[in-house]
Design an enzyme around this catalytic site. Structure first.
Site, PDB file in Angstrom:
ATOM      1  N   HIS A  49       5.139 -22.668  63.170  1.00 22.46           N
ATOM      2  CA  HIS A  49       5.291 -21.630  62.143  1.00 22.46           C
ATOM      3  C   HIS A  49       6.023 -20.416  62.722  1.00 22.46           C
ATOM      4  O   HIS A  49       6.890 -19.820  62.064  1.00 22.46           O
ATOM      5  CB  HIS A  49       3.919 -21.174  61.645  1.00 22.46           C
ATOM      6  CG  HIS A  49       3.271 -22.080  60.651  1.00 22.46           C
ATOM      7  ND1 HIS A  49       3.909 -22.534  59.521  1.00 22.46           N
ATOM      8  CD2 HIS A  49       2.002 -22.588  60.609  1.00 22.46           C
ATOM      9  CE1 HIS A  49       3.070 -23.289  58.819  1.00 22.46           C
ATOM     10  NE2 HIS A  49       1.922 -23.347  59.465  1.00 22.46           N
ATOM     11  N   HIS A  98       1.083 -26.327  66.571  1.00 25.34           N
ATOM     12  CA  HIS A  98       1.258 -26.193  65.117  1.00 25.34           C
ATOM     13  C   HIS A  98       1.593 -24.749  64.741  1.00 25.34           C
ATOM     14  O   HIS A  98       2.584 -24.493  64.033  1.00 25.34           O
ATOM     15  CB  HIS A  98      -0.025 -26.638  64.416  1.00 25.34           C
ATOM     16  CG  HIS A  98       0.004 -26.499  62.923  1.00 25.34           C
ATOM     17  ND1 HIS A  98       0.211 -27.563  62.084  1.00 25.34           N
ATOM     18  CD2 HIS A  98      -0.155 -25.415  62.111  1.00 25.34           C
ATOM     19  CE1 HIS A  98       0.184 -27.157  60.824  1.00 25.34           C
ATOM     20  NE2 HIS A  98      -0.046 -25.845  60.816  1.00 25.34           N
ATOM     21  N   GLU A  99       0.765 -23.816  65.188  1.00 21.94           N
ATOM     22  CA  GLU A  99       1.000 -22.415  64.816  1.00 21.94           C
ATOM     23  C   GLU A  99       2.293 -21.890  65.433  1.00 21.94           C
ATOM     24  O   GLU A  99       2.975 -21.054  64.833  1.00 21.94           O
ATOM     25  CB  GLU A  99      -0.193 -21.551  65.231  1.00 21.94           C
ATOM     26  CG  GLU A  99      -1.494 -21.923  64.542  1.00 21.94           C
ATOM     27  CD  GLU A  99      -1.407 -21.929  63.024  1.00 21.94           C
ATOM     28  OE1 GLU A  99      -0.565 -21.199  62.469  1.00 21.94           O
ATOM     29  OE2 GLU A  99      -2.173 -22.681  62.388  1.00 21.94           O
ATOM     30  N   HIS A 157       9.685 -20.841  62.873  1.00 27.12           N
ATOM     31  CA  HIS A 157      10.264 -20.713  61.534  1.00 27.12           C
ATOM     32  C   HIS A 157      10.538 -19.243  61.222  1.00 27.12           C
ATOM     33  O   HIS A 157      11.560 -18.902  60.592  1.00 27.12           O
ATOM     34  CB  HIS A 157       9.284 -21.310  60.516  1.00 27.12           C
ATOM     35  CG  HIS A 157       9.907 -21.715  59.222  1.00 27.12           C
ATOM     36  ND1 HIS A 157       9.168 -22.250  58.192  1.00 27.12           N
ATOM     37  CD2 HIS A 157      11.180 -21.671  58.761  1.00 27.12           C
ATOM     38  CE1 HIS A 157       9.965 -22.525  57.157  1.00 27.12           C
ATOM     39  NE2 HIS A 157      11.182 -22.174  57.487  1.00 27.12           N
TER      40      HIS A 157
END
Length: 670
Positions: free
Chosen positions: A465, A461-462, A468
């Site tokens: 990010h 998940h991190e 991105h």
């Protein structure tokens, strides 16, 4: 001597020289950086030349470089490696920074220049990205109160300063409660715990300076303790301490702080002409209105609660089968859910965990990024802010893309949770700058460090990010990377979690810590079959938190937030044995700052999209389909906030999704 925070960093990739920076450098560096930024703003506002995009908007984009450099370092270390001096500095900096930015947003001459450009926008010959940046700057000034006058203007400035102070106090109180509590464990207390929990408890005891193993309030330790400890009395004691964070009375109690924050937010929204804070906060988000948020959450609540109630009934039967009378309690759920998972899916987390080594899961996240986006990761030997940290250079076809820093282990100096931040964001103006991106987690230490499946999902998940941030390809820093609508920012992170569940990824990287053997096929099958296990519980604890957050802000501010929390949960029919994922006194998402206030729903809003987005890869026949990966990068990961998020999603997928994909993905569809 030159303050190292303000110097030109002649370091590899212009990384912060952490080996030369001391805590005593921060305050004087901030003084100079604030003064410099104020002078830059004054020069823009007082420019006698008529406003142009270059001398106003681009000038704003270029201003504050020194301040960004100082704060990028300070907030990195204060969040991930705090100490009493850094906490003191944070308490002092928060109101000063709030006042500084309030002064800028209240600068009438500057606002007039932006307003003039906004009125002339159709005649300025702006490109699409420039038009978007102008709109965002103008909107930010309007929403910050730039049009207010007199007493209302002064009151808005005071509110912002007070909110900054309260947010810092809330965070530090929570950190203090998490840091100060631990429960000593005797050898007898360790019976029934798998080796990885025992090892983590011993490592935590060493970190705390205790005589032996301990349970702390770090999620990566307390959750497996609640899953595996057969000692119901110890589970209850640990659970009660965990949910009491921020509500223990005394100087670290957050309940009065939460009430004051909510009252000030309501007043802030009212000053700007909104009926309540939720209406104000949601206006620029994809959801747009509180009603649309509530509709989404309630569409999920019904199926989730029904599943949780059915699961709870079975777990209570198991409790009674163990000879324990009475109701299933919150400190029982994880223990009996783990036993049920073992029985129904023959999946034992104690047997699974050796296959989820931290280093191998990092490799897996990197390998997926290589296959999808042709990124390569090379370890770097550079000074960082803590010995636990490590860094990599990220390249594509030999060209530098970013620096990625990972700080993975729990410690008393680190606030709870997991997050991604950029010490430096990607931009092309006023000059090219490559991002420096950090993932911070709170995994239990071990030799080697082993993750739960939820931990591994958090890592992916991190890293979503981080991608991105790293793949951002825009001109202006204000729209770079994760500078997007709050209910869009979780799309890349939650989407990337899906690659952890791709069978070929687990086959390659889920290898046993001792034997090096890959995860057996039958275990792999059970992991994937059990992916939706206990989704009723997980969805209920999340949605309840999101609905309480919405209730706090969609209407008059509650005098007693704890009473409002209780009323909302009662109206929902919250199952007795499930608590909110984040009760009010520890709800840092909502009360440590404005980021997720009225916005905790955004994880689910993004999940509606991520479930649908991964389906695009499945429809293409491969999780690594190059055409879909290219479309994902071009339309979402590289674009930052340069376009409206709904427009970006439609460009990737061809349409907006419905809630059905989410319910199916969570196994909650009828």
């Amino acid at each position: 001597m030159t303050n190292p925070l303000l110097a030109d960093w002649k370091t590899p990739f212009e990384l912060a020289p952490f080996d030369k920076i001391t805590d005593e450098d921060f305050a004087p560096a901030l003084d100079i950086a604030l003064e410099e930024h104020s002078a830059e703003i004054a020069a823009i506002a007082d420019n006698p030349a008529p406003p142009t995009f270059a001398n106003t908007v681009e000038a704003l984009e270029a201003a504050g470089a020194a301040l960004d450099q100082v704060l990028g370092v300070f907030y990195t270390v204060s969040g991930a490696d705090s100490n009493p001096r850094r906490e003191e500095l944070q308490r002092a900096f928060s109101p000063r920074l709030a006042a500084h930015y309030a002064e800028i947003s209240a600068n009438k001459a500057l606002f007039h220049r932006l307003a003039t450009l906004w009125e002339q926008r159709d005649t300025l010959g702006l490109g699409a990205e420039q038009a978007r940046v102008l709109m965002l700057h103008h909107r930010a000034f309007v929403r910050s109160g730039a049009a207010l006058q007199g007493e209302e203007e002064a009151r808005m400035k005071a509110i912002k300063g007070r909110l900054a102070t309260l947010g810092t106090e809330f965070t530090q109180n929570l950190l203090a409660d998490e840091r100060d509590w631990f429960m000593d464990l005797s050898d007898a207390d360790l019976e029934g715990l798998p080796d990885f929990v025992v090892d983590a408890a011993r490592a935590a005891g060493a970190e705390k300076g205790a005589k032996g193993p301990v349970v702390t309030l770090s999620r990566s330790l307390i959750v497996p303790f609640l899953q595996f400890s057969p000692r119901r009395d110890l589970r209850e004691r640990a659970f009660r301490a965990w949910v009491a964070r921020g509500a223990n009375g005394g100087k670290t109690d957050n309940r009065a702080i939460a009430a004051e924050i909510l009252k000030l937010r309501e007043e802030r929204a009212t000053l700007l002409g909104y009926p309540n804070f939720a209406t104000y906060k949601l206006e620029p988000e994809m959801a747009g209105t509180p009603d649309r948020v509530r509709d989404l959450l309630m569409a999920v609540w019904g199926p989730a609660r029904a599943r949780a109630e059915a699961d709870g009934a079975r777990l209570e039967e198991m409790l009674h089968e163990d000879g324990i009378n009475g109701a299933l309690e919150p400190w029982d759920w994880r223990y009996y859910a783990e036993k049920r998972r073992h029985a129904e899916h023959d999946l034992d987390e104690a047997a699974l965990k050796p296959y989820l080594q931290l280093d191998r899961m990092i490799e897996a996240a990197f390998a997926c990024a290589h296959r999808l986006f042709n990124l390569d990761f090379r370890p770097l030997d550079v000074p960082l802010y803590h010995p636990d940290c490590r860094a990599w250079e990220v390249t594509r076809d030999g060209k530098h893309v970013a620096v990625f820093i990972g700080d993975y282990f729990a410690r008393g100096s680190k606030r709870s949770g997991a997050w991604c931040s950029a010490m430096r964001a990607q931009a092309k103006f006023p000059e090219e700058q490559a991002p420096v991106v950090i993932n911070v987690c709170n995994f239990a230490k071990g030799s080697p460090a082993l993750l739960s499946y939820d931990d591994a999902r958090t890592l992916f998940h991190e890293f979503g990010h981080a991608l991105h941030q790293m793949l951002s390809d825009v001109t202006y820093e204000s729209i770079s990377g994760t500078s997007v609508a709050r209910d869009f920012v979780e799309l890349p992170s939650q989407l990337y979690e899906h690659w952890l569940e791709v069978p070929e990824v687990l086959k390659e990287f889920a290898t046993h810590a001792k034997t090096g053997e890959p995860m057996p096929q039958d275990m792999l099958d059970k992991v994937l079959e059990a992916a939706n296990f206990d989704q009723g519980f997980q969805t209920v604890e999340y949605v309840a938190s999101a609905l309480v957050d919405l209730a706090f802000h969609d209407g008059p501010a509650p005098v007693d937030p704890m009473a409002t929390q209780a009323d909302v949960l009662a109206d929902l029919g919250m199952p007795h044995a499930i608590t909110m994922r984040h009760a009010t006194p520890q709800f840092a998402h909502v009360f440590s700052g404005d980021g997720y206030s009225s916005g905790y729903y955004s994880y689910m809003w993004s999940e509606v999209m991520d479930a649908d987005a991964f389906a695009a890869f499945e429809e293409a026949g491969s999780a690594f389909d190059p055409e879909r990966a290219r479309a994902l990068e071009q339309n979402i990961l590289s674009t930052g906030g340069s376009r409206d998020p709904a427009e970006l999603y439609v460009a990737f997928r061809g349409r907006l999704p419905g809630v059905d994909a989410l319910l199916k993905g969570r196994g909650l569809a009828a």
